[in-house]
Every structure is written in structure tokens, then in C-alpha cells.
Design a protein around this motif. Sequence first.
Motif, PDB file in Angstrom:
ATOM      1  N   GLY A   1      26.635  44.028  31.380  1.00 47.84           N
ATOM      2  CA  GLY A   1      26.117  44.496  32.651  1.00 47.84           C
ATOM      3  C   GLY A   1      25.659  43.092  33.253  1.00 47.84           C
ATOM      4  N   ALA A   2      26.117  42.079  32.777  1.00 52.41           N
ATOM      5  CA  ALA A   2      25.492  40.893  33.598  1.00 52.41           C
ATOM      6  C   ALA A   2      26.383  40.865  35.095  1.00 52.41           C
ATOM      7  CB  ALA A   2      26.326  39.597  32.800  1.00 52.41           C
TER       8      ALA A   2
ATOM      9  N   GLU B   1      33.831  34.846  29.919  1.00 56.29           N
ATOM     10  CA  GLU B   1      34.075  36.317  29.339  1.00 56.29           C
ATOM     11  C   GLU B   1      34.420  36.294  27.786  1.00 56.29           C
ATOM     12  OE1 GLU B   1      34.135  40.357  29.293  1.00 56.29           O
ATOM     13  OE2 GLU B   1      33.165  39.193  30.778  1.00 56.29           O
ATOM     14  N   GLN B   2      35.298  35.645  27.381  1.00 51.40           N
ATOM     15  CA  GLN B   2      35.665  35.518  25.994  1.00 51.40           C
ATOM     16  C   GLN B   2      34.599  35.078  25.014  1.00 51.40           C
ATOM     17  OE1 GLN B   2      39.644  33.965  26.338  1.00 51.40           O
ATOM     18  NE2 GLN B   2      40.488  35.898  26.850  1.00 51.40           N
ATOM     19  N   GLY B   3      33.911  34.107  25.549  1.00 48.25           N
ATOM     20  CA  GLY B   3      33.138  33.121  24.637  1.00 48.25           C
ATOM     21  C   GLY B   3      31.713  33.674  24.510  1.00 48.25           C
TER      22      GLY B   3
ATOM     23  N   TYR C   1      30.179  40.094  41.173  1.00 47.34           N
ATOM     24  CA  TYR C   1      30.797  41.144  40.362  1.00 47.34           C
ATOM     25  C   TYR C   1      29.859  41.665  39.187  1.00 47.34           C
ATOM     26  CZ  TYR C   1      35.199  39.150  42.177  1.00 47.34           C
ATOM     27  OH  TYR C   1      36.033  38.830  42.970  1.00 47.34           O
ATOM     28  N   ARG C   2      30.103  42.497  38.690  1.00 46.91           N
ATOM     29  CA  ARG C   2      29.361  43.276  37.518  1.00 46.91           C
ATOM     30  C   ARG C   2      30.171  43.404  36.577  1.00 46.91           C
ATOM     31  NH1 ARG C   2      25.406  47.708  40.292  1.00 46.91           N
ATOM     32  NH2 ARG C   2      24.008  46.343  41.047  1.00 46.91           N
ATOM     33  N   ARG C   3      29.842  42.750  35.345  1.00 48.87           N
ATOM     34  CA  ARG C   3      30.464  42.991  34.192  1.00 48.87           C
ATOM     35  C   ARG C   3      30.239  44.503  33.550  1.00 48.87           C
ATOM     36  NH1 ARG C   3      29.600  41.595  28.407  1.00 48.87           N
ATOM     37  NH2 ARG C   3      31.553  41.124  27.524  1.00 48.87           N
ATOM     38  N   SER C   4      31.519  45.426  33.334  1.00 49.73           N
ATOM     39  CA  SER C   4      31.342  46.553  33.114  1.00 49.73           C
ATOM     40  C   SER C   4      31.147  46.601  31.662  1.00 49.73           C
ATOM     41  CB  SER C   4      32.793  47.285  33.178  1.00 49.73           C
ATOM     42  OG  SER C   4      33.715  46.731  32.530  1.00 49.73           O
ATOM     43  N   GLN C   5      30.118  47.862  31.350  1.00 46.44           N
ATOM     44  CA  GLN C   5      29.745  48.148  30.016  1.00 46.44           C
ATOM     45  C   GLN C   5      30.913  48.343  29.147  1.00 46.44           C
ATOM     46  OE1 GLN C   5      26.740  48.006  29.324  1.00 46.44           O
ATOM     47  NE2 GLN C   5      25.991  47.928  30.993  1.00 46.44           N
ATOM     48  N   ASN C   6      32.188  48.639  29.410  1.00 43.33           N
ATOM     49  CA  ASN C   6      33.410  48.610  28.689  1.00 43.33           C
ATOM     50  C   ASN C   6      34.482  48.094  29.303  1.00 43.33           C
ATOM     51  OD1 ASN C   6      32.124  50.421  26.502  1.00 43.33           O
ATOM     52  ND2 ASN C   6      32.112  51.933  28.163  1.00 43.33           N
TER      53      ASN C   6
ATOM     54  N   LEU D   1      40.456  37.035  37.683  1.00 45.43           N
ATOM     55  CA  LEU D   1      39.262  37.012  37.016  1.00 45.43           C
ATOM     56  C   LEU D   1      39.181  38.220  36.104  1.00 45.43           C
ATOM     57  CD1 LEU D   1      36.640  37.102  40.071  1.00 45.43           C
ATOM     58  CD2 LEU D   1      37.306  35.124  38.415  1.00 45.43           C
ATOM     59  N   PRO D   2      38.374  38.127  34.783  1.00 47.06           N
ATOM     60  CA  PRO D   2      38.576  39.238  33.809  1.00 47.06           C
ATOM     61  C   PRO D   2      38.573  40.408  34.558  1.00 47.06           C
ATOM     62  CG  PRO D   2      37.059  37.509  33.253  1.00 47.06           C
ATOM     63  CD  PRO D   2      37.325  37.104  34.784  1.00 47.06           C
ATOM     64  N   PRO D   3      39.326  41.522  33.800  1.00 54.70           N
ATOM     65  CA  PRO D   3      39.331  42.844  34.101  1.00 54.70           C
ATOM     66  C   PRO D   3      38.144  43.662  34.117  1.00 54.70           C
ATOM     67  CG  PRO D   3      40.829  42.747  32.239  1.00 54.70           C
ATOM     68  CD  PRO D   3      40.425  41.272  32.730  1.00 54.70           C
ATOM     69  N   SER D   4      37.272  43.023  33.314  1.00 54.89           N
ATOM     70  CA  SER D   4      35.846  43.641  32.985  1.00 54.89           C
ATOM     71  C   SER D   4      34.933  43.177  34.112  1.00 54.89           C
ATOM     72  CB  SER D   4      35.120  43.411  31.685  1.00 54.89           C
ATOM     73  OG  SER D   4      35.177  41.897  31.555  1.00 54.89           O
ATOM     74  N   TRP D   5      35.321  42.356  34.952  1.00 56.25           N
ATOM     75  CA  TRP D   5      34.418  41.852  36.261  1.00 56.25           C
ATOM     76  C   TRP D   5      34.800  42.760  37.408  1.00 56.25           C
ATOM     77  CZ3 TRP D   5      33.783  35.990  36.742  1.00 56.25           C
ATOM     78  CH2 TRP D   5      33.518  35.402  35.534  1.00 56.25           C
ATOM     79  N   VAL D   6      33.927  43.733  37.658  1.00 55.63           N
ATOM     80  CA  VAL D   6      33.945  44.740  38.704  1.00 55.63           C
ATOM     81  C   VAL D   6      33.293  44.048  40.066  1.00 55.63           C
ATOM     82  CG1 VAL D   6      33.707  47.172  39.308  1.00 55.63           C
ATOM     83  CG2 VAL D   6      34.155  46.616  36.863  1.00 55.63           C
ATOM     84  N   LEU D   7      34.078  44.189  41.177  1.00 58.60           N
ATOM     85  CA  LEU D   7      33.417  43.764  42.219  1.00 58.60           C
ATOM     86  C   LEU D   7      32.532  44.537  42.792  1.00 58.60           C
ATOM     87  CD1 LEU D   7      33.603  41.825  44.833  1.00 58.60           C
ATOM     88  CD2 LEU D   7      35.179  43.305  45.886  1.00 58.60           C
ATOM     89  N   HIS D   8      31.250  44.078  43.114  1.00 58.64           N
ATOM     90  CA  HIS D   8      30.061  44.961  43.702  1.00 58.64           C
ATOM     91  C   HIS D   8      29.816  44.785  45.070  1.00 58.64           C
ATOM     92  CE1 HIS D   8      26.101  46.743  43.698  1.00 58.64           C
ATOM     93  NE2 HIS D   8      25.696  45.640  44.150  1.00 58.64           N
ATOM     94  N   ARG D   9      30.037  43.542  45.686  1.00 61.72           N
ATOM     95  CA  ARG D   9      29.690  43.174  46.749  1.00 61.72           C
ATOM     96  C   ARG D   9      30.416  42.025  47.244  1.00 61.72           C
ATOM     97  NH1 ARG D   9      23.782  45.038  48.980  1.00 61.72           N
ATOM     98  NH2 ARG D   9      24.070  47.165  48.382  1.00 61.72           N
TER      99      ARG D   9
END
Length: 191
Positions: A147-148, A139-141, A182-187, A162-170
Motif C-alpha cells: 500500500g505504499a 518494486e522488485q527489491g 501512485y499507490r502500490r496495490s495490495q496484490n 512503471l511497475p504494473p502494481s503502481w496504480v495512478l492515484h492523482r
Amino acid sequence: MKAMPGRIRIIGGNLRNSRLNVPDLPGLRPTPERVRETLFNWLAPTITGVRALDLCAGTGALGIEALSRGAAAVQFVEPERALAEALRGNLARLRADTAEVALMDATQFLRGTPRAYGLAFLDPPFAAQLWTPLARLMEQGGWLAEGAQVYVESPRDQPLALPPSWVLHREGHAGEVRYALYRRSQNDPLS
């Protein structure tokens, strides 16, 4: 049902039914076919053309399945020489010329020059407890595109930071294993 030791089958795409030769090594835990089938059903709408990172590749089954189903390229990272050599041999036999294998530790790899990937597989050896540090480095690197999607496989009862920008999808479970996309949120929600 688990694949027999020494052979793993690719279950979909243009390499369907191809067999991967796998060294018999202690602690090697290939992702079961049923879990891979579920994961790639989830990824079906977005897999074509994606650049993927198979961190802690092991057998390489996840990354090769991604190539089989339309991923543009896959970077494999594996520190165990026997596994990396078997993976290179399988890729050559399958004529997967858009794949590269880095023979190195995942942490070492993530401290290198980043390339943004649209899909990453994070399935480290369970005993190593690497989910949090590797997720943080990815995430930081700058290793993940906006949207990954990130696939994480872990013990069912293992709490993950896990990083807060990783949103559980399924997510799902197979025995004592939890698998999640997980989906990496746009923001970043913290910015």
C-alpha cells in the motif's frame, strides 16, 4: 513561482517557513512550492508516522516537507557531495534527527539491504532517464511496503514504464512537468 536560487522555503507543518540553503549547481531542479503544496494536500491523510525514502534527493525539499508534516523518518539518497553536505547541514540546523543522508547513487543504494517504506519520492534528474530502472529496483527489491505511495515527477511528455502494481492515484501538470502519486496495490495484478 520558483524559489530564488540558493534558498527554498518549507511550506507546511512544524518547520513551516524554514529556509533551506541550496548550492547553485547546474541541472538542479527543485520541486516548485505550488507542486509541493498540491502533493502534500494529497498525502495529508496518510503522512503521519510514515517512513519515507527521498531517492535522488537533490535539495531534500520533498523529504524535509514530509518530516515537517509528520513523517516518522526519512532516508535521503544523493550522489552529489555538495548537495548531500548542504542537506546534512539543513537537517542539523532544523534538528531533524530522524533523517539520514546516504551519499551514493540511487541505483547503488537500491542494491543494498532493503527496508520497506510507506512513501517514496522518485524525482531523478530528467536528463538521466532513471524512472524505469529505479522503479523496477524499488518494486522488485522489497523497498516498498504494501500500500505504499510513490510520488513521481517527470517531463510532461515523457512516457514512463512503471511497475504494473503502481496504480495512478492523482496527477497534475505544472508547465512542462508532470507530477503523479501512485499507490502500490495490495496484490500485483500480474500474479
